[in-house]
Design a protein around this motif. Structure first.
Motif, PDB file in Angstrom:
ATOM      1  N   LYS A  80      10.967  42.326  31.174  1.00  0.00           N
ATOM      2  CA  LYS A  80       9.936  42.901  32.048  1.00  0.00           C
ATOM      3  C   LYS A  80       9.922  42.183  33.396  1.00  0.00           C
ATOM      4  CE  LYS A  80       7.065  44.429  28.263  1.00  0.00           C
ATOM      5  NZ  LYS A  80       7.020  43.608  27.097  1.00  0.00           N
ATOM      6  N   GLN A  81      11.108  42.122  34.017  1.00  0.00           N
ATOM      7  CA  GLN A  81      11.258  41.441  35.302  1.00  0.00           C
ATOM      8  C   GLN A  81      12.054  42.299  36.262  1.00  0.00           C
ATOM      9  OE1 GLN A  81      13.356  37.843  34.292  1.00  0.00           O
ATOM     10  NE2 GLN A  81      11.478  36.742  33.829  1.00  0.00           N
ATOM     11  N   GLN A 102       7.535  39.136  37.650  1.00  0.00           N
ATOM     12  CA  GLN A 102       7.237  39.308  36.235  1.00  0.00           C
ATOM     13  C   GLN A 102       6.080  40.294  36.075  1.00  0.00           C
ATOM     14  OE1 GLN A 102       6.575  35.207  35.089  1.00  0.00           O
ATOM     15  NE2 GLN A 102       8.722  34.981  34.520  1.00  0.00           N
ATOM     16  N   LEU A 103       6.249  41.222  35.136  1.00  0.00           N
ATOM     17  CA  LEU A 103       5.271  42.277  34.908  1.00  0.00           C
ATOM     18  C   LEU A 103       4.665  42.154  33.516  1.00  0.00           C
ATOM     19  CD1 LEU A 103       7.531  45.164  36.241  1.00  0.00           C
ATOM     20  CD2 LEU A 103       5.928  43.769  37.552  1.00  0.00           C
ATOM     21  N   ASP A 104       3.421  42.634  33.365  1.00  0.00           N
ATOM     22  CA  ASP A 104       2.828  42.662  32.031  1.00  0.00           C
ATOM     23  C   ASP A 104       3.258  43.944  31.311  1.00  0.00           C
ATOM     24  OD1 ASP A 104       1.193  44.764  32.917  1.00  0.00           O
ATOM     25  OD2 ASP A 104      -0.629  43.547  32.998  1.00  0.00           O
ATOM     26  N   ASP A 105       2.733  44.173  30.109  1.00  0.00           N
ATOM     27  CA  ASP A 105       3.134  45.336  29.317  1.00  0.00           C
ATOM     28  C   ASP A 105       2.793  46.663  29.990  1.00  0.00           C
ATOM     29  OD1 ASP A 105       4.252  43.787  27.314  1.00  0.00           O
ATOM     30  OD2 ASP A 105       2.409  43.729  26.127  1.00  0.00           O
ATOM     31  N   SER A 106       1.841  46.648  30.921  1.00  0.00           N
ATOM     32  CA  SER A 106       1.455  47.864  31.649  1.00  0.00           C
ATOM     33  C   SER A 106       2.244  48.037  32.938  1.00  0.00           C
ATOM     34  CB  SER A 106      -0.037  47.813  31.990  1.00  0.00           C
ATOM     35  OG  SER A 106      -0.805  47.712  30.833  1.00  0.00           O
ATOM     36  N   THR A 110       2.283  40.138  37.577  1.00  0.00           N
ATOM     37  CA  THR A 110       1.458  38.994  37.186  1.00  0.00           C
ATOM     38  C   THR A 110       1.914  37.688  37.834  1.00  0.00           C
ATOM     39  OG1 THR A 110       2.792  38.592  35.212  1.00  0.00           O
ATOM     40  CG2 THR A 110       0.848  40.007  34.954  1.00  0.00           C
ATOM     41  N   ARG A 111       3.216  37.555  38.091  1.00  0.00           N
ATOM     42  CA  ARG A 111       3.747  36.299  38.628  1.00  0.00           C
ATOM     43  C   ARG A 111       5.040  36.592  39.370  1.00  0.00           C
ATOM     44  NH1 ARG A 111       7.352  32.091  36.495  1.00  0.00           N
ATOM     45  NH2 ARG A 111       6.836  30.168  37.566  1.00  0.00           N
ATOM     46  N   THR A 130       0.892  33.756  41.635  1.00  0.00           N
ATOM     47  CA  THR A 130       0.279  34.396  40.478  1.00  0.00           C
ATOM     48  C   THR A 130      -0.667  35.465  41.032  1.00  0.00           C
ATOM     49  OG1 THR A 130      -1.430  32.699  40.410  1.00  0.00           O
ATOM     50  CG2 THR A 130       0.445  32.426  38.940  1.00  0.00           C
ATOM     51  N   THR A 132      -3.775  38.421  40.399  1.00  0.00           N
ATOM     52  CA  THR A 132      -4.918  38.930  39.661  1.00  0.00           C
ATOM     53  C   THR A 132      -5.307  40.246  40.302  1.00  0.00           C
ATOM     54  OG1 THR A 132      -5.688  36.684  39.265  1.00  0.00           O
ATOM     55  CG2 THR A 132      -7.275  38.447  38.918  1.00  0.00           C
ATOM     56  N   LYS A 133      -5.412  41.269  39.509  1.00  0.00           N
ATOM     57  CA  LYS A 133      -5.781  42.580  40.035  1.00  0.00           C
ATOM     58  C   LYS A 133      -7.229  42.549  40.499  1.00  0.00           C
ATOM     59  CE  LYS A 133      -5.586  47.471  38.970  1.00  0.00           C
ATOM     60  NZ  LYS A 133      -5.198  48.473  38.002  1.00  0.00           N
TER      61      LYS A 133
END
Length: 135
Positions: A80-81, A102-106, A110-111, A130, A132-133
């Motif tokens: 997920k990069q 780097q991405l989260d599952d959605s 994120t970073r 880093t 934060t939405k």
């Protein structure tokens, strides 16, 4: 990016990401808070799209710190990069950079971090962030 050998400067600010071109283009705009001890703030603008002819993502950007370039991007779905690579110029010196988003599952960022070869200096961590939405 940081000057070769210089310590990273802690920065804060906001990055907005919007869709354009009927959803085929992601536009990124960074508005940094003033750099500690200075009235200067970092600003940049970039855009990411799929380039079918090259078979990769393309990201172009400019900043008020003299940075500019076009990066090729390759997505690693297992990790997920999105991995972006760039060769260009910064502060009058040749520059090569690998950036990892780097991405989260959605699929939300994120970073990110970038490692650079700047001029003849040793490789260095050029940027870390880093995210934060915020609505």
């Amino acid at each position: 990016g940081a000057r070769a050998g210089a310590p990273l400067i802690p920065l804060s600010g906001k990055e907005s990401v919007t869709l354009a071109g009927g959803g085929t283009l992601l536009v990124f705009q960074v508005k940094g808070d003033p750099i500690p001890g200075s009235e200067v703030s970092y600003e940049s603008m970039g855009a990411l799209c799929w380039n079918a002819k090259r078979g990769c993502y393309r990201y172009g950007f400019v900043s008020n710190m003299g940075e500019s370039g076009v990066l090729d991007g390759f997505y690693d779905k297992d990790k997920k990069q999105l991995i972006l690579v760039h060769a260009g110029k910064s502060m009058g010196q040749p520059l090569a950079v690998r950036s990892v988003l780097q991405l989260d599952d959605s699929g939300i960022l994120t970073r990110t971090y970038s490692d650079a070869l700047h001029g003849s200096a040793k490789p260095s961590r050029d940027f870390e962030g880093t995210y934060t939405k915020v609505r």
